[in-house]
Design a protein around this motif. Sequence first.
Motif, PDB file in Angstrom:
ATOM      1  N   GLU A  46       0.909  -1.253   0.132  1.00 29.95           N
ATOM      2  CA  GLU A  46      -0.080  -0.198  -0.087  1.00 29.95           C
ATOM      3  C   GLU A  46       0.506   1.592  -0.089  1.00 29.95           C
ATOM      4  O   GLU A  46       0.510   2.280  -0.792  1.00 29.95           O
ATOM      5  CB  GLU A  46      -0.720   0.155   1.222  1.00 29.95           C
ATOM      6  N   VAL A  47       2.019   0.623   0.833  1.00 29.53           N
ATOM      7  CA  VAL A  47       2.963   2.329   0.307  1.00 29.53           C
ATOM      8  C   VAL A  47       3.388   2.595  -0.196  1.00 29.53           C
ATOM      9  O   VAL A  47       3.515   4.037  -1.118  1.00 29.53           O
ATOM     10  CB  VAL A  47       3.722   2.487   1.982  1.00 29.53           C
ATOM     11  N   SER A  48       3.614   1.194  -1.103  1.00 27.91           N
ATOM     12  CA  SER A  48       4.299   1.726  -2.767  1.00 27.91           C
ATOM     13  C   SER A  48       3.588   2.003  -3.576  1.00 27.91           C
ATOM     14  O   SER A  48       3.688   2.758  -4.949  1.00 27.91           O
ATOM     15  CB  SER A  48       4.905   0.300  -3.152  1.00 27.91           C
ATOM     16  N   GLN A  49       2.049   1.860  -3.336  1.00 27.26           N
ATOM     17  CA  GLN A  49       0.656   2.089  -4.426  1.00 27.26           C
ATOM     18  C   GLN A  49       0.632   3.415  -4.084  1.00 27.26           C
ATOM     19  O   GLN A  49       0.931   4.983  -5.005  1.00 27.26           O
ATOM     20  CB  GLN A  49      -0.243   1.580  -4.697  1.00 27.26           C
ATOM     21  N   ALA A  50       1.148   3.965  -2.986  1.00 27.07           N
ATOM     22  CA  ALA A  50       0.977   5.723  -2.763  1.00 27.07           C
ATOM     23  C   ALA A  50       1.793   6.224  -3.052  1.00 27.07           C
ATOM     24  O   ALA A  50       1.758   7.753  -3.783  1.00 27.07           O
ATOM     25  CB  ALA A  50       0.434   5.927  -0.745  1.00 27.07           C
ATOM     26  N   LEU A  51       3.146   5.609  -3.119  1.00 30.32           N
ATOM     27  CA  LEU A  51       3.973   6.332  -3.964  1.00 30.32           C
ATOM     28  C   LEU A  51       4.118   6.940  -5.376  1.00 30.32           C
ATOM     29  O   LEU A  51       4.496   7.602  -5.477  1.00 30.32           O
ATOM     30  CB  LEU A  51       5.386   5.638  -3.415  1.00 30.32           C
ATOM     31  N   ALA A  52       3.481   5.213  -5.783  1.00 25.18           N
ATOM     32  CA  ALA A  52       3.365   5.317  -7.159  1.00 25.18           C
ATOM     33  C   ALA A  52       2.382   6.809  -8.027  1.00 25.18           C
ATOM     34  O   ALA A  52       2.862   7.165  -8.305  1.00 25.18           O
ATOM     35  CB  ALA A  52       3.015   4.057  -7.674  1.00 25.18           C
ATOM     36  N   SER A  53       1.119   6.664  -6.434  1.00 26.93           N
ATOM     37  CA  SER A  53       0.232   7.454  -7.418  1.00 26.93           C
ATOM     38  C   SER A  53       0.730   9.506  -6.588  1.00 26.93           C
ATOM     39  O   SER A  53       0.590  10.322  -7.367  1.00 26.93           O
ATOM     40  CB  SER A  53      -0.532   7.736  -6.027  1.00 26.93           C
ATOM     41  N   LEU A  54       1.812   8.945  -6.375  1.00 29.18           N
ATOM     42  CA  LEU A  54       2.354  10.594  -6.120  1.00 29.18           C
ATOM     43  C   LEU A  54       3.999  11.338  -6.854  1.00 29.18           C
ATOM     44  O   LEU A  54       4.174  12.106  -6.809  1.00 29.18           O
ATOM     45  CB  LEU A  54       3.701  10.624  -5.016  1.00 29.18           C
TER      46      LEU A  54
ATOM     47  N   ARG B 210       7.042   8.428   6.101  1.00 28.48           N
ATOM     48  CA  ARG B 210       8.286   8.470   6.246  1.00 28.48           C
ATOM     49  C   ARG B 210       8.872   7.692   4.778  1.00 28.48           C
ATOM     50  O   ARG B 210      10.059   7.684   4.970  1.00 28.48           O
ATOM     51  CB  ARG B 210       7.846   6.927   7.137  1.00 28.48           C
ATOM     52  N   ALA B 211       8.073   7.603   4.498  1.00 31.89           N
ATOM     53  CA  ALA B 211       9.053   6.720   2.869  1.00 31.89           C
ATOM     54  C   ALA B 211       9.391   7.901   2.212  1.00 31.89           C
ATOM     55  O   ALA B 211      10.474   8.078   1.618  1.00 31.89           O
ATOM     56  CB  ALA B 211       8.204   6.131   1.743  1.00 31.89           C
ATOM     57  N   LEU B 212       8.229   8.775   2.030  1.00 31.96           N
ATOM     58  CA  LEU B 212       8.732  10.431   1.624  1.00 31.96           C
ATOM     59  C   LEU B 212       9.976  10.779   2.090  1.00 31.96           C
ATOM     60  O   LEU B 212      10.738  11.287   1.559  1.00 31.96           O
ATOM     61  CB  LEU B 212       7.733  10.712   1.711  1.00 31.96           C
ATOM     62  N   SER B 213      10.247  10.859   3.543  1.00 34.72           N
ATOM     63  CA  SER B 213      11.003  11.468   3.966  1.00 34.72           C
ATOM     64  C   SER B 213      12.419  10.810   3.787  1.00 34.72           C
ATOM     65  O   SER B 213      13.121  11.605   2.976  1.00 34.72           O
ATOM     66  CB  SER B 213      10.949  11.310   5.713  1.00 34.72           C
ATOM     67  N   LEU B 214      12.277   9.939   3.268  1.00 36.77           N
ATOM     68  CA  LEU B 214      13.676   9.328   3.099  1.00 36.77           C
ATOM     69  C   LEU B 214      14.127   8.906   1.999  1.00 36.77           C
ATOM     70  O   LEU B 214      14.829   9.087   1.583  1.00 36.77           O
ATOM     71  CB  LEU B 214      13.412   7.061   3.118  1.00 36.77           C
TER      72      LEU B 214
ATOM     73  N   ALA C  34      11.314   0.016   4.287  1.00 36.38           N
ATOM     74  CA  ALA C  34      11.637   0.648   5.016  1.00 36.38           C
ATOM     75  C   ALA C  34      10.761   1.839   6.270  1.00 36.38           C
ATOM     76  O   ALA C  34      11.283   2.094   6.875  1.00 36.38           O
ATOM     77  CB  ALA C  34      13.243   1.158   4.801  1.00 36.38           C
ATOM     78  N   SER C  35       9.639   1.981   5.959  1.00 29.25           N
ATOM     79  CA  SER C  35       8.823   2.842   6.026  1.00 29.25           C
ATOM     80  C   SER C  35       7.725   2.466   7.433  1.00 29.25           C
ATOM     81  O   SER C  35       7.190   3.376   7.825  1.00 29.25           O
ATOM     82  CB  SER C  35       7.727   3.944   5.245  1.00 29.25           C
ATOM     83  N   GLN C  36       8.246   1.321   7.405  1.00 26.84           N
ATOM     84  CA  GLN C  36       7.530   0.868   8.887  1.00 26.84           C
ATOM     85  C   GLN C  36       5.902   1.633   8.377  1.00 26.84           C
ATOM     86  O   GLN C  36       5.033   1.450   9.241  1.00 26.84           O
ATOM     87  CB  GLN C  36       7.507   1.382   9.974  1.00 26.84           C
ATOM     88  N   GLY C  37       5.588   1.310   7.392  1.00 23.47           N
ATOM     89  CA  GLY C  37       4.130   1.371   7.372  1.00 23.47           C
ATOM     90  C   GLY C  37       3.707   2.522   6.872  1.00 23.47           C
ATOM     91  O   GLY C  37       1.938   3.281   7.001  1.00 23.47           O
TER      92      GLY C  37
END
Length: 341
Positions: free
Chosen positions: A198-206, A231-235, A224-227
Amino acid sequence: MITDPVEGDRLLGAPHPRERFDLFGHADTESGLLAAWQANRLPHAILFGGPQGIGKATLAYRLARFVLSGGAHAKDFSLAQDHPVARQVAALSHPDLLVLRRVKEEDKKTISQVIRVEDTRRITSFFGSTSAYGGWRVCIVDAVEDMNAASANAILKLLEEPPARSLFLLVSHAPGRLLPTIRSRCRRISMKSLTAGEVSQALASLAGDLPELDQSQFARAAEASQGSVGRALSLLLGGEGGLEILHATREILARLPDVESGAIASLGEKLRGDNLGIFAEAIEDWLAEAATGNGPPERLARFAEAWDKVRRATATAEIYNLDRKPLVFQVFTMLSEAARG
């Protein structure tokens, strides 16, 4: 997470939740709220609780747009981006929406550390007047734990006796820190961390809004985002080599109480102002887990003390732009002593 120097509730470089129209991982939560709305049983106050960056504010703004647009029967809270209400909410210009958050201090370069009392007092006049469009009035507080005691008491009075057709949407990263009286007057909705998918899908939408994102790193950032999408965007946005800094920090932490000066020195050379937050968050995560685990009280007290020292040391280094290498050695020396004792 590194926040915008103007908007304390926006991740630096990323769209604000009020500008996002996709929601990932919380369809069941939205469906339940929609059913309550359609049955005329939507609570007057909702407390969205859960880890930071998982979509709590995004859902709050989706619900606000839906309610302010009249809440037509639909399968979810989605609203077209070109809808007048959507445009007004994105611009924070809708007369029936009040957003309370940390803002930039007047004549200062920094964001206020709390939601100011003078901003909270706007609630009285906001709900004391009639709706501009004859419908609902919505107040979003993000995050509610940023209110001090005076601000919390100001909003508590209205939660106890809510005006007609009013809706309070409170976003909290730590509901346990709130006044029990506030928690008891809200419907609490606990939102869970997202899956890596789900985090990957959200990143793809951005990706369209953030062309600088390295899409080849989405999977690594999601794991690495812990859901947390935040946090994924911060990385991905938090300076060069954010993922490498995270993994290097975690590798050193895994070897404590033993320390390897070469690895620490290498990490210190990579740290700069734009990625110090990644290092600090990894340290705080490790300390939080250590301080809440099983063990004698004196051991847990050592980790709690180390937590306070680390936070002060990293804050000082950031404020005064100090050399990062001594900071890294200082931090791991403190952690080694706490883990060894």
